[in-house]
Design a protein around this motif. Structure first.
Motif, PDB file in Angstrom:
ATOM      1  N   HIS A  30       0.854  -1.187   0.000  1.00 51.26           N
ATOM      2  CA  HIS A  30       0.000   0.000   0.000  1.00 51.26           C
ATOM      3  C   HIS A  30       0.891   1.239   0.000  1.00 51.26           C
ATOM      4  O   HIS A  30       1.753   1.387   0.866  1.00 51.26           O
ATOM      5  N   ASN A 229      -6.675  15.711   8.323  1.00 46.81           N
ATOM      6  CA  ASN A 229      -5.791  14.548   8.279  1.00 46.81           C
ATOM      7  C   ASN A 229      -4.359  14.926   8.628  1.00 46.81           C
ATOM      8  O   ASN A 229      -3.655  14.178   9.319  1.00 46.81           O
ATOM      9  N   SER A 313      -6.424   9.327   2.400  1.00 48.40           N
ATOM     10  CA  SER A 313      -7.582   9.224   3.286  1.00 48.40           C
ATOM     11  C   SER A 313      -7.160   9.211   4.744  1.00 48.40           C
ATOM     12  O   SER A 313      -5.970   9.174   5.081  1.00 48.40           O
ATOM     13  N   GLN A 315      -7.592   6.683   6.654  1.00 47.56           N
ATOM     14  CA  GLN A 315      -6.954   5.382   6.821  1.00 47.56           C
ATOM     15  C   GLN A 315      -5.508   5.412   6.336  1.00 47.56           C
ATOM     16  O   GLN A 315      -4.611   4.854   6.980  1.00 47.56           O
ATOM     17  N   ASP A 316      -5.272   6.070   5.201  1.00 46.56           N
ATOM     18  CA  ASP A 316      -3.901   6.225   4.712  1.00 46.56           C
ATOM     19  C   ASP A 316      -3.045   6.968   5.739  1.00 46.56           C
ATOM     20  O   ASP A 316      -1.867   6.639   5.939  1.00 46.56           O
ATOM     21  N   GLU A 318      -3.393   7.028   8.979  1.00 46.02           N
ATOM     22  CA  GLU A 318      -3.070   6.117  10.074  1.00 46.02           C
ATOM     23  C   GLU A 318      -1.992   5.120   9.666  1.00 46.02           C
ATOM     24  O   GLU A 318      -1.067   4.828  10.436  1.00 46.02           O
ATOM     25  N   LEU A 319      -2.076   4.597   8.450  1.00 47.39           N
ATOM     26  CA  LEU A 319      -1.060   3.666   7.962  1.00 47.39           C
ATOM     27  C   LEU A 319       0.306   4.349   7.872  1.00 47.39           C
ATOM     28  O   LEU A 319       1.342   3.747   8.204  1.00 47.39           O
TER      29      LEU A 319
END
Length: 333
Positions: A30, A229, A313, A315-316, A318-319
């Protein structure tokens, strides 16, 4: 065992770096691209608008979609007229050439300036100063919309202190190309001539203007999300970069006003950090079950810059933070 796996998988890792995506040892890789907001890609709505755009010959002033964009942008920026051009670099050059028509004219820029007025409300002060000496002020609006959203003011509130302005559509607004230069009607007559002289006259440019119109329409919502973000990355509740308390890096959450996070490094070369964040190791996959590549550029000799945009995003985010945590943990051994 892990070292042996890493050595055996080295060719695959090199191939993964070359491709920029794919998988690592069967685990999908990812990619979180935080290099710049110039890497944004047109979404479905933008592509649809481009495909359906009504077009004409813009060099003759006959493209209706370009005219719609120019009129809407003029109202948004509070200027008399705007002109659609291929790039923000050209918009800035046209503005400089339009103001500095006489040989020997002087152009004043801030130290280390990339024709950039920083988003700190200083334009009004420069405008007090400029009027005193009869100078003109141009605003490089590369990220003008980010500034307006962060300050919670209309863009025209910022532009009112300037004699000309550029507005870029290919950064946070997500269009594939295009920019505007705006100002008074007499100045824009000269801007049109200069666009032609610089090779910026386009034909059926409505396909690009349509993308810019979509970018303007959802700017408020998208840019607010980008800013949030970025703040979450710097200082999320109990999980932001600041909370990691690493001796190798630090961040000032109060300085995160828009979509950019500046991270100061101590004892760690920026290029090395960027390389580590981009690489995927057997240990990472074994420990986290994920293969995450975070793309960044070194910014200065002691800092890196991370830029959020519509393709990153929550989620991105957080990753990316978990990858950063993993890399810093390795360095702390």
């Amino acid at each position: 065992m892990l070292r042996g796996l890493a050595r055996a998988a080295a060719p695959a890792l090199r191939a993964l770096r070359a491709r920029g995506s794919g998988s690592w040892a069967g685990v999908p890789a990812h990619v979180v691209d935080l290099r710049s907001d110039t890497v944004t890609r047109p979404g479905p709505a933008m592509r649809r608008a481009m495909a359906e755009a009504v077009v004409g010959d813009d060099d003759y002033g006959e493209d209706p979609t370009v005219r719609e964009l120019q009129e809407e942008a003029a109202e948004l920026l509070g200027v008399e007229r705007t002109l659609f051009v291929p790039t923000c670099t050209m918009a800035n050059l046209i503005s400089v050439m339009g103001h500095c028509r006489r040989r020997g004219s002087q152009l004043l820029l801030g130290q280390d300036s990339h024709l950039h007025v920083y988003e700190q409300g200083a334009v009004a002060q420069v405008h007090l100063l400029a009027r005193t000496y009869g100078a003109r002020v141009h605003l490089d609006g590369a990220r003008l919309m980010n500034a307006a959203v962060a300050l919670r003011v209309p863009p025209a509130h910022i532009v009112q202190h300037c004699d000309s302005v550029s507005l870029c559509f290919s950064k946070g607004l997500g269009a594939p190309a295009g920019a505007l230069v705006g100002g008074r009607a007499d100045f824009m007559e000269e801007a049109w001539r200069l666009r032609k002289a610089l090779g910026g006259g386009m034909r059926q440019a409505g396909v690009l203007a349509a993308a810019a119109l979509v970018g303007l329409a959802d700017a408020q919502q998208v840019l607010l999300r980008d800013h949030e973000n970025a703040r979450q990355f710097a200082k999320g509740p109990g999980s932001g970069l600041q909370e990691l308390a690493s001796p190798f890096c630090s961040v000032d959450p109060s300085a995160v006003e828009t979509n950019m996070v500046m991270v100061t490094l101590d004892g760690l070369p920026p290029a090395e950090l960027c390389q580590r964040l981009q690489a995927v190791s057997a240990e990472e996959v074994a420990q986290t079950g994920r293969a995450v590549r975070v793309l960044l550029f070194p910014w200065t000799a002691r800092a890196v810059r991370a830029v959020w945009h519509r393709d990153v995003s929550a989620q991105d985010t957080e990753l990316a933070l978990r990858k950063w945590e993993f890399v810093l943990g390795q360095l702390g051994r």
